[in-house]
Design a protein around this motif. Sequence first.
Motif, PDB file in Angstrom:
ATOM      1  N   ILE B  14      45.429  25.675  37.039  1.00  0.00           N
ATOM      2  CA  ILE B  14      45.121  24.300  37.454  1.00  0.00           C
ATOM      3  C   ILE B  14      45.354  23.340  36.278  1.00  0.00           C
ATOM      4  N   GLY B  15      44.912  23.738  35.082  1.00  0.00           N
ATOM      5  CA  GLY B  15      45.107  22.901  33.887  1.00  0.00           C
ATOM      6  C   GLY B  15      46.583  22.628  33.628  1.00  0.00           C
ATOM      7  N   LYS B  16      47.375  23.667  33.784  1.00  0.00           N
ATOM      8  CA  LYS B  16      48.819  23.578  33.560  1.00  0.00           C
ATOM      9  C   LYS B  16      49.455  22.563  34.509  1.00  0.00           C
ATOM     10  N   GLU B  17      49.091  22.668  35.773  1.00  0.00           N
ATOM     11  CA  GLU B  17      49.645  21.773  36.798  1.00  0.00           C
ATOM     12  C   GLU B  17      49.266  20.317  36.494  1.00  0.00           C
ATOM     13  N   ILE B  18      48.037  20.119  36.065  1.00  0.00           N
ATOM     14  CA  ILE B  18      47.571  18.771  35.711  1.00  0.00           C
ATOM     15  C   ILE B  18      48.371  18.265  34.506  1.00  0.00           C
ATOM     16  N   ALA B  19      48.552  19.131  33.516  1.00  0.00           N
ATOM     17  CA  ALA B  19      49.292  18.741  32.302  1.00  0.00           C
ATOM     18  C   ALA B  19      50.721  18.326  32.649  1.00  0.00           C
ATOM     19  N   LEU B  20      51.387  19.139  33.457  1.00  0.00           N
ATOM     20  CA  LEU B  20      52.782  18.845  33.798  1.00  0.00           C
ATOM     21  C   LEU B  20      52.881  17.502  34.522  1.00  0.00           C
ATOM     22  N   LEU B  38      49.902  27.689  24.789  1.00  0.00           N
ATOM     23  CA  LEU B  38      49.783  26.227  24.637  1.00  0.00           C
ATOM     24  C   LEU B  38      51.128  25.624  24.218  1.00  0.00           C
ATOM     25  N   GLU B  39      51.775  26.291  23.255  1.00  0.00           N
ATOM     26  CA  GLU B  39      53.078  25.800  22.772  1.00  0.00           C
ATOM     27  C   GLU B  39      54.125  25.845  23.898  1.00  0.00           C
ATOM     28  N   GLN B  40      54.070  26.919  24.679  1.00  0.00           N
ATOM     29  CA  GLN B  40      55.006  27.046  25.810  1.00  0.00           C
ATOM     30  C   GLN B  40      54.798  25.917  26.816  1.00  0.00           C
ATOM     31  N   LEU B  41      53.525  25.647  27.111  1.00  0.00           N
ATOM     32  CA  LEU B  41      53.208  24.586  28.070  1.00  0.00           C
ATOM     33  C   LEU B  41      53.692  23.239  27.538  1.00  0.00           C
ATOM     34  N   LYS B  42      53.428  22.999  26.254  1.00  0.00           N
ATOM     35  CA  LYS B  42      53.858  21.740  25.635  1.00  0.00           C
ATOM     36  C   LYS B  42      55.362  21.555  25.780  1.00  0.00           C
ATOM     37  N   ALA B  43      56.092  22.646  25.545  1.00  0.00           N
ATOM     38  CA  ALA B  43      57.560  22.589  25.645  1.00  0.00           C
ATOM     39  C   ALA B  43      58.022  22.274  27.072  1.00  0.00           C
ATOM     40  N   HIS B  44      57.236  22.685  28.050  1.00  0.00           N
ATOM     41  CA  HIS B  44      57.592  22.429  29.446  1.00  0.00           C
ATOM     42  C   HIS B  44      57.235  21.022  29.913  1.00  0.00           C
ATOM     43  N   CYS B  45      56.335  20.375  29.188  1.00  0.00           N
ATOM     44  CA  CYS B  45      55.874  19.040  29.594  1.00  0.00           C
ATOM     45  C   CYS B  45      56.981  18.001  29.400  1.00  0.00           C
ATOM     46  N   ALA B  46      56.922  16.939  30.210  1.00  0.00           N
ATOM     47  CA  ALA B  46      57.795  15.789  29.965  1.00  0.00           C
ATOM     48  C   ALA B  46      57.369  15.153  28.641  1.00  0.00           C
ATOM     49  N   ASN B  47      58.280  14.489  27.950  1.00  0.00           N
ATOM     50  CA  ASN B  47      57.997  13.850  26.651  1.00  0.00           C
ATOM     51  C   ASN B  47      57.314  14.823  25.682  1.00  0.00           C
TER      52      ASN B  47
END
Lengths: 72, 248
Positions: B14-20, B38-47
Motif C-alpha cells: 500500500i505504501g509503495k502504491e501511494i508513493a508512486l 527503499l532505493e528500488q522504490l525511489k528509482a521507480h518513482c516519478a522525479n
Amino acid sequence: MEQFKERLIDIFEVEEINDTDVIKQFEAWDSLTLLSIIATIDSEFGFQISASDFDKIETIADLLQFIENNKK
Amino acid sequence: MRETVLITGATSDIGKEIALKLSHTSNLILLGRYQEQLEQLKAHCANSSSHFVFQFDFNDIQTYRNTFADFLLANEIQVNKLVHCAGMMKVMHMKSVDLKNTHQIFNINVFSIIETLAILLNKRLNGNALNNVVFISAILSKFGSTGHHLYSSTKGALDALMRSLAVELAPNVRVNSVLPGAVETKMSKHLLSDPILLEKLNQQYLLGIGKPVDIANMVNFLLSDESSWITGQEFVVDGGRTINIKNS
C-alpha cells in the motif's frame, strides 16, 4: 529451547510433549495454533518461519531442529 | 512549490502504491526497514532525484526520535504531509501472546507514528510545515475476529489518536484515517492463498478483494484540497465487506 517447549505445552494444552509427537495430531491443532507457534518462534528466536516451511515439519523433533538451524 | 510527504512503511504494497502516485506531484521521504527496497522504490518513482530515503526499523523505537530529527536537520527538509502505512499483523491465540510480541506490534503500528508526530510538530525542527496526516488503519479497528486482538487494538489506537489529534491540531492540520478491508498485499498473501478462505472472501466482498491502488486513491483524496472541509474521520474502503449483512 526449554522455555520454548514450555510454551508449546501451553499452546497444545497438554501435560508434556515428546520429540516423536506429530504436531498436527495434537487435539488443540488448528490454523490459529499454527499462527501462534509462528509468532512464538519469532518472539523467542527472532526469525519468521513461513507457513509453507511449516508444512514440511512433522514432529516436535523436526520443529526443534528447524529452529536450531535457523535461529539468530 | 512542491510539498514534502513522509510515507512510513513505504515499501509495503500500500505504501509503495501511494508513493508512486504522489511522486508526480510531491517530494517524498520514503521511510522503511530495508534500504535496498527503499532505493528500488525511489528509482521507480516519478522525479526520482527529488525524493529521500530514510531507513529505520521501528523495533529500535528508542533511538528513532533523535535519528530522524538529525536526518531532517542534515537534509534541511520540512515535512508538510504524513502518511502512516507502517504496520504489521500478528495472528495468534490470546493465551499465546507474550510481552515481546505486544511490544513489537505496538512499536511498529502505533508508537512509530506517535514519535513521528512529536518530531513533526516540533517548531524548531519542522516549523508550521505540517498540514495533513493520514493513518492507514483497518476495518478490524471496528470489528472483531478470532486471533486478531493485538492487530485490532493497534488499529483502534490509531483511530482514537486520529480523532484527538484532529481536534488538537485544527485548523492548521487535517487528520483522517483510512480503514481498508482485505487488499492483495504481501501481508495478506498467506490468507488469500487458501482456496476455501478465498471463496468465502469473494462472497463477503461485494466488489471483490481490494488492490493497493484502491487505498492509494482514497489517501490521495484526503491529502488533496478536494477534501479541505474533512477532518477527524474514518474512511472505510472495503468493497462493501462491512455492510454485507448476508455474508458476515
